[in-house]
Design an enzyme around this catalytic site. Structure first.
Site, PDB file in Angstrom:
ATOM      1  N   LYS A  13       0.855  -1.198   0.000  1.00 39.90           N
ATOM      2  CA  LYS A  13       0.000   0.000   0.000  1.00 39.90           C
ATOM      3  C   LYS A  13       0.893   1.251   0.000  1.00 39.90           C
ATOM      4  O   LYS A  13       1.953   1.225  -0.612  1.00 39.90           O
ATOM      5  CB  LYS A  13      -0.972  -0.052   1.184  1.00 39.90           C
ATOM      6  N   SER A 210      -6.263  -9.438   6.830  1.00 40.47           N
ATOM      7  CA  SER A 210      -5.734  -9.782   8.156  1.00 40.47           C
ATOM      8  C   SER A 210      -5.059 -11.155   8.210  1.00 40.47           C
ATOM      9  O   SER A 210      -5.160 -11.865   9.215  1.00 40.47           O
ATOM     10  CB  SER A 210      -6.822  -9.667   9.222  1.00 40.47           C
TER      11      SER A 210
HETATM   12  P1  PGA Z   1      -4.229  -6.629   5.496  1.00 44.22           P
HETATM   13  O1  PGA Z   1      -4.510  -6.086   3.999  1.00 44.22           O
HETATM   14  O2  PGA Z   1      -3.440  -7.912   5.363  1.00 44.22           O
HETATM   15  O3  PGA Z   1      -3.446  -5.551   6.154  1.00 44.22           O
HETATM   16  O4  PGA Z   1      -5.559  -6.872   6.123  1.00 44.22           O
HETATM   17  C1  PGA Z   1      -4.806  -6.969   2.950  1.00 44.22           C
HETATM   18  C2  PGA Z   1      -4.993  -6.195   1.678  1.00 44.22           C
HETATM   19  O5  PGA Z   1      -5.583  -5.109   1.701  1.00 44.22           O
HETATM   20  O6  PGA Z   1      -4.572  -6.639   0.594  1.00 44.22           O
END
Ligand code: PGA
Length: 250
Positions: A13, A210
């Site tokens: 991200k 998660s």
């Molecule tokens: P997360 O994000 O593992 O932090 O929940 C997953 C994603 O958005 O691809």
């Protein structure tokens, strides 16, 4: 018919400057399990540097989004061709943070998938329901609808990956029950086979939301879960390697 090849993909991200490349190097330098594809998708500013740093190694580099057009007056956007030139091999498309935050419809996502194919990038197409949709009993309808509309016909001849990411599970520490994950993955598989025939049977369906070293093993052991799309836990090499290890132990 060959089984899908599992993949663990990290979605950084909007995290990571040059200093974070050390984490990527640590992942690439580890003893990675055979038969598991590993990918890291850093912010666009790091795609080229990460690709150079990891060149020739086992870890694929990807983008997190692309514009449907190859070039043009689209301030702030990056095209699939630009990502490919920077060394990307794949691109995440239709992430819920794009669908919700930037109003991306299934049609826009499908146009971006077509752009990825034009630039020879493997699309990793995300689908998933909101909490209200889950509570309203609409999960399977929403997810299969997104699969049908976000994936253009042209994919049948090209490698691609689908990621099931319940919107409410992303970054929240919450995950669906194992039974719920299994049910949605089975519905996605059915839809993919209906739409793409044998190619739809070969496509890896990742789970995302998660995923951590502590829950990876039980999630990755589920039928039709062909890997994980990992956000927060992909930022630290040790956590990400824990998840990759769980995929190797399937
Ligand atoms: P997360 O994000 O593992 O932090 O929940 C997953 C994603 O958005 O691809």
């Amino acid at each position: 018919m060959s089984a899908p090849v599992p993949m663990i993909a990290g979605n950084w991200k909007m995290h990571g400057t040059a200093a974070a490349l050390a984490e990527a190097q640590q992942v690439a330098g580890a003893d990675l399990p055979a038969g598991v594809r590993v990918a890291l998708c850093p912010p666009a500013t790091l795609v080229e540097r990460m690709s150079r740093t990891l060149q020739g190694g086992p870890v694929l580099v990807g983008g997190q989004d692309c514009h449907p057009e190859p070039q043009g007056a689209h301030t702030g956007d990056v095209s699939a061709e630009m990502l490919a030139e920077a060394g990307a091999k794949l691109v995440i498309l239709g992430h819920s943070e794009r669908r919700a935050g930037y109003g991306e419809s299934d049609e826009v996502v499908a146009a971006k998938v077509a752009a990825a194919l034009r630039a020879a990038l493997e699309p990793v197409v995300c689908v998933g329901e909101t909490l209200a949709e889950r509570e309203g009993g609409k999960t399977l309808d929403v997810v299969t609808w997104q699969v049908r509309r976000s994936l253009p016909e042209a994919l049948s001849a090209r490698p691609f990956t689908v990621a099931y990411e319940p919107v409410w599970a992303i970054g929240s520490g919450l995950t669906p029950s194992l039974g719920d994950i299994e049910e949605v993955h089975a519905a996605i598989r059915e839809t993919l086979v209906e739409k793409f025939g044998e190619a739809g049977a070969r496509t890896a369906i990742l789970y995302g939301g998660s995923v951590k070293p502590a829950n990876a093993r039980e999630i990755l052991a589920l039928p039709e879960v062909g890997g994980a799309l990992v956000g927060g836990a992909s930022l630290k090499a040790s956590d990400f390697l824990g998840i990759i290890g769980a995929a190797g132990a399937r």
